[in-house]
Motif scaffolding. Structure first.
Motif, PDB file in Angstrom:
ATOM      1  N   SER A 170       0.842  -1.202   0.000  1.00  0.00           N
ATOM      2  CA  SER A 170       0.000   0.000   0.000  1.00  0.00           C
ATOM      3  C   SER A 170       0.877   1.251   0.000  1.00  0.00           C
ATOM      4  N   GLU A 171       0.274   2.370  -0.333  1.00  0.00           N
ATOM      5  CA  GLU A 171       1.009   3.641  -0.375  1.00  0.00           C
ATOM      6  C   GLU A 171       1.486   4.047   1.013  1.00  0.00           C
ATOM      7  N   ASN A 172       0.833   3.535   2.038  1.00  0.00           N
ATOM      8  CA  ASN A 172       1.180   3.925   3.411  1.00  0.00           C
ATOM      9  C   ASN A 172       2.241   3.039   4.040  1.00  0.00           C
ATOM     10  N   HIS A 173       2.708   2.035   3.307  1.00  0.00           N
ATOM     11  CA  HIS A 173       3.709   1.139   3.884  1.00  0.00           C
ATOM     12  C   HIS A 173       5.115   1.582   3.479  1.00  0.00           C
ATOM     13  N   SER A 174       6.076   1.288   4.330  1.00  0.00           N
ATOM     14  CA  SER A 174       7.457   1.726   4.096  1.00  0.00           C
ATOM     15  C   SER A 174       8.061   1.130   2.821  1.00  0.00           C
ATOM     16  N   LEU A 175       7.547   0.015   2.344  1.00  0.00           N
ATOM     17  CA  LEU A 175       8.099  -0.602   1.134  1.00  0.00           C
ATOM     18  C   LEU A 175       7.706   0.136  -0.134  1.00  0.00           C
ATOM     19  N   TYR A 176       6.649   0.942  -0.059  1.00  0.00           N
ATOM     20  CA  TYR A 176       6.079   1.537  -1.276  1.00  0.00           C
ATOM     21  C   TYR A 176       7.092   2.372  -2.052  1.00  0.00           C
ATOM     22  N   GLY A 177       7.888   3.136  -1.380  1.00  0.00           N
ATOM     23  CA  GLY A 177       8.819   4.016  -2.071  1.00  0.00           C
ATOM     24  C   GLY A 177      10.205   3.436  -2.264  1.00  0.00           C
ATOM     25  N   LYS A 178      10.389   2.182  -1.920  1.00  0.00           N
ATOM     26  CA  LYS A 178      11.726   1.593  -1.992  1.00  0.00           C
ATOM     27  C   LYS A 178      11.945   0.826  -3.287  1.00  0.00           C
ATOM     28  N   PHE A 219       0.812 -13.264  14.021  1.00  0.00           N
ATOM     29  CA  PHE A 219       0.398 -12.714  12.740  1.00  0.00           C
ATOM     30  C   PHE A 219      -1.115 -12.573  12.737  1.00  0.00           C
ATOM     31  N   SER A 220      -1.594 -11.356  12.896  1.00  0.00           N
ATOM     32  CA  SER A 220      -3.027 -11.124  12.959  1.00  0.00           C
ATOM     33  C   SER A 220      -3.596 -10.767  11.597  1.00  0.00           C
ATOM     34  N   TYR A 221      -2.711 -10.525  10.630  1.00  0.00           N
ATOM     35  CA  TYR A 221      -3.169 -10.146   9.299  1.00  0.00           C
ATOM     36  C   TYR A 221      -3.332 -11.395   8.442  1.00  0.00           C
ATOM     37  N   GLU A 222      -4.517 -11.985   8.448  1.00  0.00           N
ATOM     38  CA  GLU A 222      -4.739 -13.224   7.719  1.00  0.00           C
ATOM     39  C   GLU A 222      -6.033 -13.162   6.921  1.00  0.00           C
ATOM     40  N   SER A 223      -6.077 -13.907   5.811  1.00  0.00           N
ATOM     41  CA  SER A 223      -7.278 -13.944   4.988  1.00  0.00           C
ATOM     42  C   SER A 223      -7.322 -15.242   4.207  1.00  0.00           C
ATOM     43  N   GLY A 224      -8.410 -15.458   3.483  1.00  0.00           N
ATOM     44  CA  GLY A 224      -8.621 -16.730   2.800  1.00  0.00           C
ATOM     45  C   GLY A 224      -8.201 -16.767   1.354  1.00  0.00           C
ATOM     46  N   SER A 225      -7.930 -15.625   0.737  1.00  0.00           N
ATOM     47  CA  SER A 225      -7.573 -15.635  -0.686  1.00  0.00           C
ATOM     48  C   SER A 225      -6.610 -14.509  -1.003  1.00  0.00           C
ATOM     49  N   ILE A 226      -5.848 -14.688  -2.066  1.00  0.00           N
ATOM     50  CA  ILE A 226      -4.902 -13.662  -2.503  1.00  0.00           C
ATOM     51  C   ILE A 226      -5.640 -12.398  -2.919  1.00  0.00           C
ATOM     52  N   GLU A 227      -6.801 -12.547  -3.566  1.00  0.00           N
ATOM     53  CA  GLU A 227      -7.549 -11.368  -4.002  1.00  0.00           C
ATOM     54  C   GLU A 227      -8.024 -10.537  -2.816  1.00  0.00           C
ATOM     55  N   THR A 228      -8.388 -11.195  -1.730  1.00  0.00           N
ATOM     56  CA  THR A 228      -8.775 -10.458  -0.522  1.00  0.00           C
ATOM     57  C   THR A 228      -7.583  -9.691   0.042  1.00  0.00           C
ATOM     58  N   LEU A 229      -6.424 -10.333   0.053  1.00  0.00           N
ATOM     59  CA  LEU A 229      -5.220  -9.654   0.528  1.00  0.00           C
ATOM     60  C   LEU A 229      -4.918  -8.422  -0.320  1.00  0.00           C
ATOM     61  N   LYS A 230      -5.049  -8.575  -1.628  1.00  0.00           N
ATOM     62  CA  LYS A 230      -4.793  -7.436  -2.527  1.00  0.00           C
ATOM     63  C   LYS A 230      -5.790  -6.304  -2.274  1.00  0.00           C
ATOM     64  N   ASN A 231      -7.028  -6.661  -2.018  1.00  0.00           N
ATOM     65  CA  ASN A 231      -8.038  -5.638  -1.738  1.00  0.00           C
ATOM     66  C   ASN A 231      -7.714  -4.883  -0.457  1.00  0.00           C
ATOM     67  N   MET A 232      -7.197  -5.595   0.537  1.00  0.00           N
ATOM     68  CA  MET A 232      -6.824  -4.924   1.776  1.00  0.00           C
ATOM     69  C   MET A 232      -5.663  -3.963   1.541  1.00  0.00           C
ATOM     70  N   VAL A 233      -4.706  -4.382   0.727  1.00  0.00           N
ATOM     71  CA  VAL A 233      -3.579  -3.494   0.398  1.00  0.00           C
ATOM     72  C   VAL A 233      -4.075  -2.256  -0.341  1.00  0.00           C
ATOM     73  N   ARG A 234      -4.997  -2.466  -1.270  1.00  0.00           N
ATOM     74  CA  ARG A 234      -5.533  -1.318  -2.023  1.00  0.00           C
ATOM     75  C   ARG A 234      -6.309  -0.360  -1.115  1.00  0.00           C
ATOM     76  N   SER A 235      -6.712  -0.849   0.050  1.00  0.00           N
ATOM     77  CA  SER A 235      -7.378   0.026   1.025  1.00  0.00           C
ATOM     78  C   SER A 235      -6.357   0.733   1.916  1.00  0.00           C
ATOM     79  N   ASN A 236      -5.108   0.780   1.419  1.00  0.00           N
ATOM     80  CA  ASN A 236      -4.013   1.456   2.115  1.00  0.00           C
ATOM     81  C   ASN A 236      -3.684   0.804   3.458  1.00  0.00           C
ATOM     82  N   MET A 237      -3.608  -0.530   3.429  1.00  0.00           N
ATOM     83  CA  MET A 237      -3.258  -1.254   4.654  1.00  0.00           C
ATOM     84  C   MET A 237      -2.203  -2.308   4.344  1.00  0.00           C
ATOM     85  N   GLY A 238      -1.006  -2.138   4.907  1.00  0.00           N
ATOM     86  CA  GLY A 238       0.018  -3.163   4.888  1.00  0.00           C
ATOM     87  C   GLY A 238       0.548  -3.552   3.517  1.00  0.00           C
TER      88      GLY A 238
END
Length: 309
Positions: A170-178, A219-238
């Motif tokens: 996500s844009e808010n994570h430290s990896l975004y600009g690296k 690890f509290s950041y868990e989900s059932g599918s890759i698409e769900t994970l991508k959607n969470m990232v697009r919501s500016n999270m992790g």
């Protein structure tokens, strides 16, 4: 003892219900019950504990059922060798695919494969890796498509390609600009993971270095599918790691970044039981898959294979 009786025993083990097993075998329930009882009498042992609901195999019954599955598999293979040539692929085949491969790989080649081989019917279902391994051993599926190596003595692996792991941040994570990010430098903070049971989860944790895991409380950041994970990232999270095919149309998105060479990859293979004889089907599937994936999945790049077992 007959093959028919063994089929009834296996069906009863699979369904754990006399009526359902009989329906599956296209016989009446009394017929199936009688034949199973005859086999038990001949062997002088109980195969099933009928006092339990649903019924369950006895300890001796479990050994008999395991051997029955092996005998039936070999009898089926013998019929195939007699009734059809090895280079024919006419008929119906059961294929199991892991959920992190199925939605991204199968649409790329299934249509063209079906057009070229109209007399081949593929029954496809998504299953997690351990389920596929057990299904191959018990003759519930014919072919698996999953991450390897498995290191199972009864299973044969036919490698297809090496798929890179990419960063999706996500844009808010430290990896975004690296840039020039090494796998060893990936943080555990903000990392989204798949749920327990997915081999891809284990691989991501291995990429991110197991040594760090003991320093992290959980690890509290868990989900059932890759698409769900991508959607969470697009919501500016992790951030998360994704297989390249899942972002093949987003490679120019600034959220997507490659890791430094040698890239971590997962090896994807066709997997069959060692008794499987349809070599032509394996080869035609392999050829069709390889013709519909990026060239660099097969050659030309340095990489590190990441295991999940």
């Amino acid at each position: 003892m007959t093959l028919q009786q063994l089929e009834y025993v296996v069906a009863l083990d699979t369904h754990r219900h006399f009526v359902t097993a009989a329906t599956h075998c296209f016989v009446t329930q009394p017929t199936l019950t009688l034949q199973v009882k005859k086999l038990e009498d001949e062997m002088n042992t109980l195969i099933f504990d009928r006092s339990r609901h649903p019924i369950v195999p006895t300890p001796t019954g479990e050994l008999i059922i395991s051997k029955a599955r092996q005998i039936l598999r070999e009898a089926h293979q013998l019929k195939e060798l007699v009734n059809s040539e090895k280079d024919t692929i006419t008929g119906s085949f059961r294929i199991a695919v892991i959920p992190t491969v199925a939605p991204y790989l199968m649409p790329r080649f299934l249509k063209s494969f079906s057009e070229k081989h109209p007399n081949t019917h593929l029954q496809i279902r998504e299953m997690e890796s351990e389920e596929i391994i057990n299904a191959l051993k018990n003759d519930f599926v014919d072919i698996g498509i999953l991450a390897t190596p498995l290191e199972e003595s009864s299973i044969r692996e036919i490698p297809l390609y090496n798929e890179p792991f990419l960063i999706y941040s996500s844009e808010n994570h430290s990896l975004y600009g690296k840039s020039n990010i090494k796998p060893d430098n990936l943080p555990l903070y903000g990392l989204w993971l798949l749920n327990q049971g997915h081999c891809f989860r284990n691989q991501v944790l291995n990429v991110c270095d197991k040594k760090k895991q003991s320093d992290n409380p959980g690890f509290s950041y868990e989900s059932g599918s890759i698409e769900t994970l991508k959607n969470m990232v697009r919501s500016n999270m992790g951030y998360t790691l994704v297989p390249e095919l899942s972002v093949i149309d987003e490679l120019n998105d600034p959220r997507v970044k490659r890791l430094e060479s040698p890239e971590p990859v997962r090896e994807i293979s066709l997997v069959v039981h060692k008794s499987f004889t349809k070599e032509s089907l394996i080869e035609k599937l392999r050829k069709e898959i390889l013709s519909n994936i990026p060239d660099h999945f097969q050659k030309g790049k340095k990489f590190t294979k990441v295991k999940w077992r």
